[in-house]
Design a protein around this motif. Structure first.
Motif, PDB file in Angstrom:
ATOM      1  N   GLU A 192       3.983  41.283  14.681  1.00  0.00           N
ATOM      2  CA  GLU A 192       4.994  41.768  15.617  1.00  0.00           C
ATOM      3  C   GLU A 192       6.234  40.878  15.607  1.00  0.00           C
ATOM      4  N   ILE A 193       6.022  39.565  15.536  1.00  0.00           N
ATOM      5  CA  ILE A 193       7.149  38.636  15.492  1.00  0.00           C
ATOM      6  C   ILE A 193       7.936  38.829  14.201  1.00  0.00           C
ATOM      7  N   ASN A 194       7.246  38.982  13.077  1.00  0.00           N
ATOM      8  CA  ASN A 194       7.927  39.186  11.798  1.00  0.00           C
ATOM      9  C   ASN A 194       8.719  40.490  11.784  1.00  0.00           C
ATOM     10  N   MET A 195       8.180  41.523  12.418  1.00  0.00           N
ATOM     11  CA  MET A 195       8.907  42.793  12.495  1.00  0.00           C
ATOM     12  C   MET A 195      10.198  42.614  13.275  1.00  0.00           C
ATOM     13  N   HIS A 196      10.126  41.933  14.427  1.00  0.00           N
ATOM     14  CA  HIS A 196      11.333  41.708  15.223  1.00  0.00           C
ATOM     15  C   HIS A 196      12.342  40.839  14.453  1.00  0.00           C
ATOM     16  N   SER A 197      11.840  39.897  13.665  1.00  0.00           N
ATOM     17  CA  SER A 197      12.728  39.051  12.875  1.00  0.00           C
ATOM     18  C   SER A 197      13.541  39.888  11.890  1.00  0.00           C
ATOM     19  N   VAL A 198      12.874  40.823  11.207  1.00  0.00           N
ATOM     20  CA  VAL A 198      13.577  41.701  10.265  1.00  0.00           C
ATOM     21  C   VAL A 198      14.567  42.601  11.011  1.00  0.00           C
ATOM     22  N   LYS A 199      14.096  43.241  12.048  1.00  0.00           N
ATOM     23  CA  LYS A 199      14.951  44.147  12.840  1.00  0.00           C
ATOM     24  C   LYS A 199      16.198  43.425  13.346  1.00  0.00           C
ATOM     25  N   ASN A 200      15.988  42.230  13.869  1.00  0.00           N
ATOM     26  CA  ASN A 200      17.093  41.531  14.526  1.00  0.00           C
ATOM     27  C   ASN A 200      18.095  40.956  13.532  1.00  0.00           C
ATOM     28  N   ARG A 201      17.643  40.671  12.324  1.00  0.00           N
ATOM     29  CA  ARG A 201      18.597  40.255  11.279  1.00  0.00           C
ATOM     30  C   ARG A 201      19.653  41.332  11.080  1.00  0.00           C
ATOM     31  N   PHE A 202      19.195  42.588  10.984  1.00  0.00           N
ATOM     32  CA  PHE A 202      20.139  43.675  10.729  1.00  0.00           C
ATOM     33  C   PHE A 202      20.895  44.086  12.001  1.00  0.00           C
ATOM     34  N   LEU A 203      20.257  43.969  13.163  1.00  0.00           N
ATOM     35  CA  LEU A 203      20.984  44.231  14.413  1.00  0.00           C
ATOM     36  C   LEU A 203      22.175  43.286  14.549  1.00  0.00           C
ATOM     37  N   MET A 204      21.942  41.991  14.300  1.00  0.00           N
ATOM     38  CA  MET A 204      23.028  41.014  14.376  1.00  0.00           C
ATOM     39  C   MET A 204      24.161  41.379  13.440  1.00  0.00           C
ATOM     40  N   ARG A 205      23.786  41.751  12.233  1.00  0.00           N
ATOM     41  CA  ARG A 205      24.781  42.091  11.205  1.00  0.00           C
ATOM     42  C   ARG A 205      25.634  43.276  11.624  1.00  0.00           C
ATOM     43  N   ILE A 206      24.971  44.350  12.022  1.00  0.00           N
ATOM     44  CA  ILE A 206      25.709  45.563  12.369  1.00  0.00           C
ATOM     45  C   ILE A 206      26.676  45.297  13.504  1.00  0.00           C
ATOM     46  N   LYS A 207      26.261  44.505  14.470  1.00  0.00           N
ATOM     47  CA  LYS A 207      27.088  44.270  15.654  1.00  0.00           C
ATOM     48  C   LYS A 207      28.251  43.324  15.392  1.00  0.00           C
ATOM     49  N   ASN A 208      28.017  42.276  14.597  1.00  0.00           N
ATOM     50  CA  ASN A 208      28.946  41.145  14.598  1.00  0.00           C
ATOM     51  C   ASN A 208      29.696  40.879  13.298  1.00  0.00           C
ATOM     52  N   MET A 209      29.229  41.383  12.169  1.00  0.00           N
ATOM     53  CA  MET A 209      29.854  40.988  10.905  1.00  0.00           C
ATOM     54  C   MET A 209      31.182  41.695  10.687  1.00  0.00           C
ATOM     55  N   THR A 210      32.194  40.918  10.360  1.00  0.00           N
ATOM     56  CA  THR A 210      33.505  41.471  10.062  1.00  0.00           C
ATOM     57  C   THR A 210      33.606  41.829   8.580  1.00  0.00           C
ATOM     58  N   PRO A 211      34.472  42.761   8.226  1.00  0.00           N
ATOM     59  CA  PRO A 211      34.653  43.093   6.803  1.00  0.00           C
ATOM     60  C   PRO A 211      35.035  41.881   5.958  1.00  0.00           C
ATOM     61  N   ASP A 212      35.856  41.002   6.515  1.00  0.00           N
ATOM     62  CA  ASP A 212      36.278  39.818   5.772  1.00  0.00           C
ATOM     63  C   ASP A 212      35.098  38.916   5.447  1.00  0.00           C
ATOM     64  N   LEU A 213      34.198  38.721   6.412  1.00  0.00           N
ATOM     65  CA  LEU A 213      33.037  37.870   6.179  1.00  0.00           C
ATOM     66  C   LEU A 213      32.149  38.460   5.089  1.00  0.00           C
ATOM     67  N   TYR A 214      31.971  39.775   5.108  1.00  0.00           N
ATOM     68  CA  TYR A 214      31.162  40.407   4.066  1.00  0.00           C
ATOM     69  C   TYR A 214      31.835  40.285   2.700  1.00  0.00           C
ATOM     70  N   ARG A 215      33.138  40.487   2.663  1.00  0.00           N
ATOM     71  CA  ARG A 215      33.868  40.400   1.401  1.00  0.00           C
ATOM     72  C   ARG A 215      33.696  39.023   0.768  1.00  0.00           C
ATOM     73  N   ARG A 216      33.735  37.974   1.564  1.00  0.00           N
ATOM     74  CA  ARG A 216      33.642  36.612   1.041  1.00  0.00           C
ATOM     75  C   ARG A 216      32.224  36.254   0.591  1.00  0.00           C
ATOM     76  N   ASN A 217      31.219  36.895   1.189  1.00  0.00           N
ATOM     77  CA  ASN A 217      29.844  36.465   0.944  1.00  0.00           C
ATOM     78  C   ASN A 217      28.926  37.607   0.505  1.00  0.00           C
ATOM     79  N   TRP A 218      29.500  38.681  -0.065  1.00  0.00           N
ATOM     80  CA  TRP A 218      28.709  39.877  -0.296  1.00  0.00           C
ATOM     81  C   TRP A 218      27.564  39.658  -1.287  1.00  0.00           C
ATOM     82  N   VAL A 219      27.748  38.782  -2.261  1.00  0.00           N
ATOM     83  CA  VAL A 219      26.676  38.533  -3.222  1.00  0.00           C
ATOM     84  C   VAL A 219      25.481  37.878  -2.527  1.00  0.00           C
ATOM     85  N   SER A 220      25.737  36.847  -1.744  1.00  0.00           N
ATOM     86  CA  SER A 220      24.661  36.152  -1.033  1.00  0.00           C
ATOM     87  C   SER A 220      23.987  37.069  -0.021  1.00  0.00           C
TER      88      SER A 220
END
Length: 349
Positions: free
Chosen positions: A241-269
């Motif tokens: 259950e903890i591992n599931m929330h870890s995966v879910k929350n990684r993408f929740l954080m991304r969708i909410k907070n990542m700017t296009p500029d940040l993705y452009r600079r680090n898209w490979v990583s």
């Protein structure tokens, strides 16, 4: 003390019987009288409630009928809190007696400081402290793969991390938040996003706070001990259950907070790490596939949160991108005036 010095300590318990008594004792023994303690129990079944009943004359204690999750229960406690500052605390943390005072002194240095964190050191689940002190956290940082990590984690404490520094954010295991910031960055009345349930909610708050222009300061003289259960290398030993929330929350954080500029600079990583996470779920961690169903089901509401964050964003692209590095990023911060005053009186600088 002024109204601006009043601290509400908020603790969420869930089957925390091994830890909570000593945690509460360390809070009540703080050399800081201007405080209140609020505990939310998430329907514990291990005897935690019997221990909490012993503290009902000194703390506000609320017993939930079901496990609402860490994020929602912390929001519940914050809603009851009357402090200008809110100190979120895990039940497996022990504070040294001057912890709260040191945090408040630093927080009052600058009205743009919304979060304050100290130096947490590791201890075992039996409260044994290593002969050589080992760092648990001196704040959190993000790397270009969008992994958030604790600064200094598992390093032997050889007297480093002794400077006041601005860092990206704080672990909610022991983080002091300014009420003004809590109100400013909350979304739909929530400071911690209840969609997270547990894990990474503090990193989400740190990212959102940076986007909205708030600072986090690290205070070397606020010290405590923490039993760390979740580390990057022990994922296989964690409940599914903890591992599931870890995966879910990684993408929740991304969708909410990542700017296009940040993705452009680090898209490979970012993309490389995403592929590793997705493949691991498909090949062997099947229980975590539920994370993607949750994301699909709630995508509309998550995008609405993103829209509101980006509408209110104050930080520039270059500033945000400068925090994402494979080595922890920090910036020098001046010592608070009260610390300098005490040092001058005692002849120490």
């Amino acid at each position: 003390m002024s109204h601006n010095d009043f601290v509400s300590v908020t603790i969420v318990t869930y089957n925390s019987g091994r830890f909570i008594k000593r945690c509460l004792e360390s809070v009540l023994e703080q050399r800081y009288p201007n405080k209140e303690v609020i505990v939310i129990d998430n329907a514990s079944t291990d005897g935690t409630i019997d221990i909490l009943e012993q503290f009902e004359d000194r703390c506000q204690i609320i017993y939930n009928e079901e496990n609402a999750g860490f994020a929602a229960a912390q929001n519940q406690a914050i809603g009851r809190a009357s402090g200008y500052w809110v100190l979120t605390l895990n039940p497996d943390v022990l504070l040294l007696p001057n912890f709260i005072q040191a945090l408040v002194d630093a927080g009052n240095f600058d009205p743009n400081i919304g979060t304050v964190c100290g130096k947490l050191l590791t201890m075992s689940a039996t409260f044994e402290i290593p002969a050589k002190p080992v760092v648990d956290s001196t704040g959190i940082y993000f790397n270009p793969m969008l992994r958030h990590l604790d600064r200094g984690s598992q390093e032997v404490d050889n007297g480093h991390y002794l400077q006041y520094e601005f860092v990206f954010g704080a672990t909610a295991a022991a983080a002091l938040y300014r009420r003004e910031m809590i109100d400013d960055i909350s979304l739909d009345g929530e400071f911690f996003d209840s969609d997270f349930f547990v894990y990474r909610e503090d990193a989400d708050v740190a990212w959102r706070a940076q986007l909205l222009g708030w600072k986090c300061i690290y205070v070397p003289y606020a010290r405590g001990y923490h039993v760390r259960k979740v580390l990057p290398g022990n994922r296989g030993a964690l409940p599914p259950e903890i591992n599931m929330h870890s995966v879910k929350n990684r993408f929740l954080m991304r969708i909410k907070n990542m700017t296009p500029d940040l993705y452009r600079r680090n898209w490979v990583s970012i993309t490389s790490r995403d592929l590793v996470v997705i493949c691991a779920c498909v090949v062997r961690e099947h229980s975590s596939l539920r994370a993607f169903w949750f994301l699909a089901k709630h995508l509309k509401s998550v995008l609405a949160k993103r829209k509101e964050i980006m509408r209110r964003r104050r930080a520039k692209d270059d500033y945000i991108s400068s925090w994402f590095s494979y080595e922890p990023v920090s910036r020098p911060a001046p010592k608070p005036a009260r610390i300098l005053a005490r040092a001058s009186r005692t002849g120490r600088g």
